[in-house]
Motif scaffolding. Sequence first.
Motif, PDB file in Angstrom:
ATOM      1  N   ALA C 175       0.833  -1.205   0.000  1.00 23.43           N
ATOM      2  CA  ALA C 175       0.000   0.000   0.000  1.00 23.43           C
ATOM      3  C   ALA C 175       0.863   1.249   0.000  1.00 23.43           C
ATOM      4  O   ALA C 175       0.348   2.360   0.091  1.00 23.43           O
ATOM      5  CB  ALA C 175      -0.922  -0.009   1.217  1.00 23.43           C
ATOM      6  N   GLY C 176       2.179   1.049  -0.068  1.00 19.95           N
ATOM      7  CA  GLY C 176       3.082   2.191  -0.164  1.00 19.95           C
ATOM      8  C   GLY C 176       3.620   2.697   1.153  1.00 19.95           C
ATOM      9  O   GLY C 176       4.229   3.759   1.215  1.00 19.95           O
ATOM     10  N   PHE C 177       3.416   1.924   2.233  1.00 27.17           N
ATOM     11  CA  PHE C 177       3.910   2.374   3.529  1.00 27.17           C
ATOM     12  C   PHE C 177       5.319   1.871   3.783  1.00 27.17           C
ATOM     13  O   PHE C 177       5.725   0.827   3.308  1.00 27.17           O
ATOM     14  CB  PHE C 177       2.999   1.874   4.659  1.00 27.17           C
ATOM     15  N   GLU C 178       6.048   2.638   4.596  1.00 27.33           N
ATOM     16  CA  GLU C 178       7.328   2.180   5.118  1.00 27.33           C
ATOM     17  C   GLU C 178       6.978   1.404   6.388  1.00 27.33           C
ATOM     18  O   GLU C 178       6.253   1.908   7.242  1.00 27.33           O
ATOM     19  CB  GLU C 178       8.165   3.409   5.460  1.00 27.33           C
ATOM     20  N   VAL C 179       7.463   0.189   6.492  1.00 25.58           N
ATOM     21  CA  VAL C 179       7.079  -0.644   7.637  1.00 25.58           C
ATOM     22  C   VAL C 179       8.122  -0.532   8.734  1.00 25.58           C
ATOM     23  O   VAL C 179       9.310  -0.721   8.492  1.00 25.58           O
ATOM     24  CB  VAL C 179       6.960  -2.122   7.196  1.00 25.58           C
ATOM     25  N   VAL C 180       7.684  -0.202   9.938  1.00 20.51           N
ATOM     26  CA  VAL C 180       8.584  -0.162  11.086  1.00 20.51           C
ATOM     27  C   VAL C 180       8.126  -1.227  12.072  1.00 20.51           C
ATOM     28  O   VAL C 180       6.974  -1.257  12.483  1.00 20.51           O
ATOM     29  CB  VAL C 180       8.556   1.227  11.763  1.00 20.51           C
ATOM     30  N   GLU C 181       9.067  -2.108  12.445  1.00 22.07           N
ATOM     31  CA  GLU C 181       8.733  -3.210  13.343  1.00 22.07           C
ATOM     32  C   GLU C 181       8.905  -2.792  14.788  1.00 22.07           C
ATOM     33  O   GLU C 181       9.903  -2.179  15.144  1.00 22.07           O
ATOM     34  CB  GLU C 181       9.672  -4.387  13.058  1.00 22.07           C
ATOM     35  N   LEU C 182       7.908  -3.160  15.617  1.00 21.12           N
ATOM     36  CA  LEU C 182       7.993  -2.870  17.045  1.00 21.12           C
ATOM     37  C   LEU C 182       8.404  -4.130  17.784  1.00 21.12           C
ATOM     38  O   LEU C 182       7.790  -5.184  17.600  1.00 21.12           O
ATOM     39  CB  LEU C 182       6.627  -2.418  17.569  1.00 21.12           C
ATOM     40  N   LYS C 183       9.400  -4.012  18.628  1.00 18.95           N
ATOM     41  CA  LYS C 183       9.820  -5.173  19.412  1.00 18.95           C
ATOM     42  C   LYS C 183       8.779  -5.475  20.492  1.00 18.95           C
ATOM     43  O   LYS C 183       8.343  -4.575  21.198  1.00 18.95           O
ATOM     44  CB  LYS C 183      11.171  -4.900  20.081  1.00 18.95           C
ATOM     45  N   SER C 184       8.425  -6.748  20.614  1.00 17.78           N
ATOM     46  CA  SER C 184       7.460  -7.148  21.637  1.00 17.78           C
ATOM     47  C   SER C 184       8.140  -7.258  22.990  1.00 17.78           C
ATOM     48  O   SER C 184       9.371  -7.314  23.073  1.00 17.78           O
ATOM     49  CB  SER C 184       6.879  -8.517  21.277  1.00 17.78           C
ATOM     50  N   THR C 185       7.343  -7.325  24.075  1.00 18.86           N
ATOM     51  CA  THR C 185       7.900  -7.599  25.403  1.00 18.86           C
ATOM     52  C   THR C 185       8.336  -9.055  25.404  1.00 18.86           C
ATOM     53  O   THR C 185       8.000  -9.807  24.494  1.00 18.86           O
ATOM     54  CB  THR C 185       6.848  -7.411  26.496  1.00 18.86           C
ATOM     55  N   LYS C 186       9.040  -9.466  26.466  1.00 15.33           N
ATOM     56  CA  LYS C 186       9.490 -10.865  26.463  1.00 15.33           C
ATOM     57  C   LYS C 186       8.305 -11.812  26.618  1.00 15.33           C
ATOM     58  O   LYS C 186       8.420 -13.007  26.403  1.00 15.33           O
ATOM     59  CB  LYS C 186      10.573 -11.110  27.517  1.00 15.33           C
ATOM     60  N   ASP C 187       7.161 -11.267  26.992  1.00  8.43           N
ATOM     61  CA  ASP C 187       5.923 -12.039  27.058  1.00  8.43           C
ATOM     62  C   ASP C 187       5.241 -12.155  25.705  1.00  8.43           C
ATOM     63  O   ASP C 187       4.194 -12.781  25.577  1.00  8.43           O
ATOM     64  CB  ASP C 187       4.948 -11.336  28.015  1.00  8.43           C
ATOM     65  N   GLY C 188       5.817 -11.469  24.712  1.00 13.03           N
ATOM     66  CA  GLY C 188       5.220 -11.525  23.389  1.00 13.03           C
ATOM     67  C   GLY C 188       4.093 -10.545  23.178  1.00 13.03           C
ATOM     68  O   GLY C 188       3.395 -10.598  22.173  1.00 13.03           O
ATOM     69  N   LEU C 189       3.888  -9.627  24.124  1.00 17.26           N
ATOM     70  CA  LEU C 189       2.830  -8.634  23.970  1.00 17.26           C
ATOM     71  C   LEU C 189       3.400  -7.353  23.375  1.00 17.26           C
ATOM     72  O   LEU C 189       4.618  -7.162  23.333  1.00 17.26           O
ATOM     73  CB  LEU C 189       2.211  -8.313  25.335  1.00 17.26           C
ATOM     74  N   LEU C 190       2.521  -6.449  22.944  1.00 25.51           N
ATOM     75  CA  LEU C 190       2.988  -5.168  22.419  1.00 25.51           C
ATOM     76  C   LEU C 190       3.604  -4.366  23.565  1.00 25.51           C
ATOM     77  O   LEU C 190       3.016  -4.250  24.634  1.00 25.51           O
ATOM     78  CB  LEU C 190       1.809  -4.402  21.807  1.00 25.51           C
ATOM     79  N   ASP C 191       4.792  -3.850  23.338  1.00 28.12           N
ATOM     80  CA  ASP C 191       5.479  -3.063  24.351  1.00 28.12           C
ATOM     81  C   ASP C 191       4.994  -1.618  24.253  1.00 28.12           C
ATOM     82  O   ASP C 191       5.339  -0.901  23.309  1.00 28.12           O
ATOM     83  CB  ASP C 191       6.991  -3.166  24.102  1.00 28.12           C
ATOM     84  N   VAL C 192       4.214  -1.199  25.229  1.00 30.28           N
ATOM     85  CA  VAL C 192       3.615   0.141  25.168  1.00 30.28           C
ATOM     86  C   VAL C 192       4.667   1.248  25.158  1.00 30.28           C
ATOM     87  O   VAL C 192       4.510   2.255  24.466  1.00 30.28           O
ATOM     88  CB  VAL C 192       2.618   0.347  26.337  1.00 30.28           C
ATOM     89  N   GLU C 193       5.763   1.019  25.885  1.00 37.91           N
ATOM     90  CA  GLU C 193       6.827   2.045  25.890  1.00 37.91           C
ATOM     91  C   GLU C 193       7.458   2.160  24.510  1.00 37.91           C
ATOM     92  O   GLU C 193       7.749   3.244  24.034  1.00 37.91           O
ATOM     93  CB  GLU C 193       7.891   1.697  26.943  1.00 37.91           C
ATOM     94  N   GLU C 194       7.692   0.987  23.887  1.00 38.46           N
ATOM     95  CA  GLU C 194       8.217   0.960  22.514  1.00 38.46           C
ATOM     96  C   GLU C 194       7.282   1.718  21.588  1.00 38.46           C
ATOM     97  O   GLU C 194       7.711   2.491  20.727  1.00 38.46           O
ATOM     98  CB  GLU C 194       8.278  -0.494  22.009  1.00 38.46           C
TER      99      GLU C 194
END
Lengths: 449, 123, 478
Positions: C175-194
């Motif tokens: 779709a033309g976006f630049e993709v930026v990957e967010l590192k998950s927490t060690k629990d595999g959840l989304l890291d809110v601070e990240e």
Amino acid sequence: MRRKVNVFPYIPHTEQEVQEMLKVIGFESIEDLYRDVPMTVRRLNLPKGLDEFTVTRMVKQLSEKNVVVEKEKVFAGAGIYVHHIPYVVKSIVSRPEFVTAYTPYQAEVSQGTLQALFEYQTMICELTGMEVANSSMYDGASALAEAVLMAHRINGRTKVLMSEAVHPEYVQTCKTYARGFDLQFVSIAVDENGSTDLKLLANFIDAESCAVVVQQPNFFGIIEDLRRVREVAKDLVLIVVAEPISLSLLEPPGSFGADIVVGDGQPLGIPPNFGGPTVGFFATLEKYVRKMPGRIIGQTKDAEGKTGYVMILQTREQHIRRGKATSNICTNHALMALTNAVYMSLMGPEGLREIAERSYANAHYLAQRLEEKGFKLKFKGPFFNEFVFVVPEDYERLWRELFNEGFLAPLPLAWFDERYRGLALACATEVNTKESIERLLDAMERGLK
Amino acid sequence: MKKFAKTHEWVKVDGKLAVVGISNHAQEKLGDVVYVDLPQVGKVVKKGEVFMSVESVKAASDIYAPVSGKIVEVNEKLSNQPELINKDAEGEGWLVKIEMTNPDELSDLLDEEAYRRFCEEEG
Amino acid sequence: MTIFEKSVKGRKGFKLPEGSVSFEGKDLPDHLIRTRKLALPELSELDVVRHYTELASKNYSVDKGFYPLGSCTMKYNPKLNEFLASLEGFTEIHPYQPVETVQGALQLMYELKEALCEITGMDEISLQPAAGAHGELTGMLIVRAYHLSRNDTKRNVALVPDSAHGTNPASAAMAGFEVVELKSTKDGLLDVEELKKHLNDRVAVLMLTNPNTLGLFEKDILEIAKLVHEAGALLYYDGANLNAIMGRFRPGDMGFDVVHLNLHKTFSTPHGMGGPGSGPVGVKQFLARFLPVPLVRKSKDGSYYLDYDLPESIGRMRSFYGNFSVLVKAYAYILTMGEDGLKRASEMAVLNANYLRKLLSKYFKVASERTCMHEFVVDGSEFVKKTGVRILDVAKRLLDYGVHAPTVYFPLIVHEAMMIEPTETESKQTLDQFAEIMGKIVDEAINNPDLVKSAPHNTPVKRLDDVTATKNPIYRYQ
């Protein structure tokens, strides 16, 4: 009074089993499973579940609200074609080992899938005259869109020269897919023969030109001269959208040096299905294979030297390449590709050719009879099984009357583009007969009075 | 004497040229190499940027330029024999030769011993 | 033997009715008539039946056995729905028939759409996309169109968790976006601070699935939605894991703006060896004007029609209206399950996963200590270190026991991962049997590792050489 047992379709758990399982997990109730979820349960505002017999009645009623036109009275195509489909096709592709199988990631237990698709790829290569085919895309329109993106990957240029005579819905789909990229589209008009105006095409080719797209036969039914198109297109990527049945009668795009050939396999054993699912085929040259989207099946050997099949070149795909994949496609239309392969296996080259010849013959008979009745054909070029003819201003009214008499008559082209008002697109296949053609003409004559 | 990048490429200096490949450690992790996407001779690369890829069946590894410069030679043998990378990643399996524009960049790279320790820590 | 090798010249597999018009082909230019050989097989009907029957016998399928593939939701495909989709009133209608003559089809699509809106908490839905990834691309193009409509041209970035399914970054890139990957927490959840670190005025969208690909509910979802919206971005829901929450929670209530569904996962339509599926896209009202055309609508007089009047639509994603036969199956499934059945299904899916997770924790380390939802991930790295047997080998050995292996090596953030989703249509016995088989294989890995490393042994072919297949590709029969 007998206690009513709650039955949930397709869910085997008895209350006792639920309790046993909760105990093993260490929970008391189902609600405990959702302790970590900081949201309140919201019951759906939908009716409660129904038994099979009621569901059948309701859905059947819906199907009966649709008008089915008798096959021989269908004279419209424009991307969906009515052909005779031998019952055995449905019988084979309904087998649960095909229907309920998954993507063949564990190749050793998916050899049925893999071999069937390998054979399908081979048949598509034969039909199109190309070197390698993938194991299906969603439909002809999205296959074309992906072909355009692939052409851009091949030479990095941005201008796509699209014949006006490519199916309008295919063109729209290309433009939607191109929104993520900096591509421009130039529409190349047709000449008085109804084929793409090659002088015009030549004039528009410049340093930024990426690809040329033509349809064969084109949206107006006219057969394009691919040899000349290839000459004019020079070193641009030549993409041809092909109708598969016609490929048994016409020299395929591969013979003329097409770079990518795509199309819709619906005519090969798939009923109209209200437009979907159909299936997109996608074929190209070996030198471009790493830029091709979609799953590709390859032949190999197992640990004991036995021939087997696996998915290959997966590093192009999203599950490995992620953001750098050639396409995002994951689920494809494998079962429809199987349908194509089964149909082609039953028909063979002679059978397909016969269907093509009959479609051609019926369409030409219809055209000749229309001309005898005073209708004029719009274009002078050679056509396959569709053609455009001139109709009166109020043809849409006549069209609806014809529908009430049971005909799906030639489509008013004004529906596709206002510029085509006063024209209709007729189609005939092997399902039409002399009788049904005469009855159509008869009804048209009466309607016009 | 070889130097290594944390992204697992090695560099061996040959006059003004830097011979570049992937480390033995990297090829082990990659598995059987089936295809090498060689760049064009003449391509200008910048240190730290992806300039080509090496593929196994199940993975595609991006290769980062350890130094900046112009690619003057590529290992054509890899087109037909990608397995050279598995056989001899730090020798016959070299990828490209880069004419360096800034040899000082070499000082940012790790020596053999430091690289070995880095790999151990990475786990 | 391939079908081509069974061909005999002159064999025919069909008979057409007598033709009434003869073919002449006079106006076809010579050089355009086919002279190139068309090497399709020539077979009798029985030849074809036997060939495909043999191929069918080499396939594993849901009808045959357990298919615990994570995030694929391989639930039972009801036979009733196959029958209903094959009704003549559905298969024989041409998409260009006048709308008055296909009211049944349009009504079905409309009612399905309404039901899916209710299930997801979204306001409008397009049934056009042919698959989940197709729906994702549609959703991403809608996001793009939305920002551009507000003259916000800077938003070129799509945030995607490193645990996401590969189609997420692939669709965003398309779709033309630049993709930026967010590192998950060690629990595999989304890291809110990240997430906070990455949110700025260049971000267009955050793509999430909930529960995530480890089967864990993103407990911070309400805060995540708030942060994303405050930063001016949109929140996208990958519906692959909807089976965990269906009938109980809704993505629309969590703050998602765009949603795609996988009818071939959650709504029981069959996988068909890889497709066709269907990937409807749902949006909140403010995005409805960007949906693909046409939309199915109901007019005041109760009749249904196709609405092409969406001047800000992103356009068409394919020809015609959608994978209609697949829609029929999903519609019938929703009627059959109903409000109570859909809720029960997701509850049993979650129960099954937690139960199986408990059983397997005897043999493998589970990637997260938290209660899982409808699927869970096993971390095989210790097992691999201890036995020298890889997770790939375990997967192949499972095939010998007549079970399909779970998803392996995904999600990428867990080493030697196995992702397991039982679904609600599997019984306790099936789960007990599966756990027992895993126990046996673990034993074999310790006491007889070569047996596992060289698996499979009992399948139609032994382990296939995919290295040579990719290095020296053979794309077709010659």
